[in-house]
Structure formats: C-alpha cells, structure tokens
Write a protein that holds these residues in place. Structure first.
Motif, PDB file in Angstrom:
ATOM      1  N   LEU A  22       0.825  -1.216   0.000  1.00  0.00           N
ATOM      2  CA  LEU A  22       0.000   0.000   0.000  1.00  0.00           C
ATOM      3  C   LEU A  22       0.858   1.264   0.000  1.00  0.00           C
ATOM      4  O   LEU A  22       0.537   2.234  -0.697  1.00  0.00           O
ATOM      5  CB  LEU A  22      -0.940   0.000   1.210  1.00  0.00           C
ATOM      6  CG  LEU A  22      -2.071  -1.029   1.178  1.00  0.00           C
ATOM      7  CD1 LEU A  22      -2.760  -1.116   2.531  1.00  0.00           C
ATOM      8  CD2 LEU A  22      -3.065  -0.697   0.078  1.00  0.00           C
ATOM      9  N   ASN A  25       2.355   1.940  -3.343  1.00  0.00           N
ATOM     10  CA  ASN A  25       1.347   2.463  -4.276  1.00  0.00           C
ATOM     11  C   ASN A  25       0.721   3.772  -3.795  1.00  0.00           C
ATOM     12  O   ASN A  25      -0.260   4.233  -4.365  1.00  0.00           O
ATOM     13  CB  ASN A  25       0.257   1.417  -4.508  1.00  0.00           C
ATOM     14  CG  ASN A  25       0.793   0.230  -5.261  1.00  0.00           C
ATOM     15  OD1 ASN A  25       1.600   0.365  -6.177  1.00  0.00           O
ATOM     16  ND2 ASN A  25       0.363  -0.962  -4.864  1.00  0.00           N
ATOM     17  N   LYS A  26       1.284   4.330  -2.713  1.00  0.00           N
ATOM     18  CA  LYS A  26       0.836   5.609  -2.147  1.00  0.00           C
ATOM     19  C   LYS A  26      -0.644   5.614  -1.768  1.00  0.00           C
ATOM     20  O   LYS A  26      -1.323   6.632  -1.883  1.00  0.00           O
ATOM     21  CB  LYS A  26       1.158   6.760  -3.104  1.00  0.00           C
ATOM     22  CG  LYS A  26       2.645   6.937  -3.330  1.00  0.00           C
ATOM     23  CD  LYS A  26       2.922   8.108  -4.213  1.00  0.00           C
ATOM     24  CE  LYS A  26       4.354   8.419  -4.468  1.00  0.00           C
ATOM     25  NZ  LYS A  26       5.399   7.530  -4.202  1.00  0.00           N
ATOM     26  N   GLU A  27      -1.141   4.493  -1.291  1.00  0.00           N
ATOM     27  CA  GLU A  27      -2.519   4.381  -0.808  1.00  0.00           C
ATOM     28  C   GLU A  27      -2.504   4.578   0.708  1.00  0.00           C
ATOM     29  O   GLU A  27      -2.782   3.658   1.482  1.00  0.00           O
ATOM     30  CB  GLU A  27      -3.101   3.021  -1.191  1.00  0.00           C
ATOM     31  CG  GLU A  27      -3.196   2.818  -2.686  1.00  0.00           C
ATOM     32  CD  GLU A  27      -3.768   1.461  -3.054  1.00  0.00           C
ATOM     33  OE1 GLU A  27      -4.768   1.051  -2.416  1.00  0.00           O
ATOM     34  OE2 GLU A  27      -3.230   0.823  -3.955  1.00  0.00           O
ATOM     35  N   VAL A  30      -5.973   4.016   3.054  1.00  0.00           N
ATOM     36  CA  VAL A  30      -6.289   2.611   3.308  1.00  0.00           C
ATOM     37  C   VAL A  30      -5.263   2.024   4.259  1.00  0.00           C
ATOM     38  O   VAL A  30      -5.596   1.264   5.178  1.00  0.00           O
ATOM     39  CB  VAL A  30      -6.305   1.806   1.980  1.00  0.00           C
ATOM     40  CG1 VAL A  30      -6.530   0.330   2.237  1.00  0.00           C
ATOM     41  CG2 VAL A  30      -7.356   2.361   1.038  1.00  0.00           C
ATOM     42  N   CYS A  31      -4.031   2.393   4.060  1.00  0.00           N
ATOM     43  CA  CYS A  31      -2.931   1.912   4.892  1.00  0.00           C
ATOM     44  C   CYS A  31      -3.139   2.315   6.355  1.00  0.00           C
ATOM     45  O   CYS A  31      -3.008   1.490   7.262  1.00  0.00           O
ATOM     46  CB  CYS A  31      -1.628   2.478   4.357  1.00  0.00           C
ATOM     47  SG  CYS A  31      -0.174   1.803   5.119  1.00  0.00           S
TER      48      CYS A  31
END
Length: 132
Positions: A22, A25-27, A30-31
């Motif tokens: 995560l 993927n620069k999420e 959510v992380c």
C-alpha cells in the motif's frame, strides 16, 4: 494458546506485507485504516506501531513517526525493525530503506561483541566490534 500465537504472528506478517504494498502504491488512507485496526486488535504487538511510524515518516510527520518507532521498541526491545527505523530516521540524511519487518533486517542479525579498550590514563571504554 500456541495456535493463537501462530495466528497472530501470521496475521501480523501479512499486515507488514500488505502495508509495504500500500505504501509503495501511495494508498496512505487505506494503509492508515489497516494499521489502526491492527493496533486495536494486537495492542501489545510492535509491528503496527513500526508500520505507523513508516507511514507517518512518508507523510512528513517526523516527530509522530519517531514516537511510534519508540512505542514499538518499548513493546518489544528485541524487535529489530523498530530500532533500525529509529536509527535511520534520527540521521539528518537517512540512508537505506525502511524496515517493514524482520526480512528487511537480515544484515542486522550479525553477531556483535564488545571489548574493553584502555586509554592512556588506564580508563576502560567499551567498544563494539562487528563479527563476520
């Protein structure tokens, strides 16, 4: 009891892998949710705090990140990723990559020994020596 510990360890290992993915993927939203849930579910585990520290560091919040690395280390002083991240991010120009889990610290498992070196005044100093 042993089954619960194995389940917890497997769950935390999966969390570390998922958070790594995560963050790559620069999420970050959510992380953060996943890490916060893990902190609730495993309040005595160092992994969620270490991961939160990495996330906060990626978002530029250095002070809070260091607090989470210290919390992880306080929960388990043998947890090498937290110590490595603290050492890495306390430098003005951090080198290397973040330690998401133990697999990122393979080189940290080198054995070390300490020896006493005496100065010209006869005062002994403990010096750390790396062993191959």
């Amino acid at each position: 009891m042993m089954l619960n510990r194995k389940k917890e360890k497997d769950s935390l290992t999966m969390l570390c892998e998922e958070v790594r993915h995560l963050i790559e993927n620069k999420e970050y939203g959510v992380c953060e949710e996943k890490i916060t849930e893990a902190m609730k579910e495993y309040p005595h585990a160092p992994q969620p705090h270490n991961l939160m520290g990495i996330l906060l560091e990626k978002n530029g919040n250095h002070i809070k990140a260091m607090k989470h690395f210290r919390a992880a280390w306080a929960l388990d002083p043998t947890y090498v990723p937290a110590r490595r991240n603290m050492e890495r991010f306390c430098n003005l120009y951090p080198e290397g990559s973040c330690a998401f889990d133990e697999s990122d610290c393979r080189d940290e498992n080198k054995r070390t020994r300490y020896e006493t070196v005496y100065d010209e005044y006869g005062v002994g100093h403990m010096v750390r020596r790396e062993l191959a």
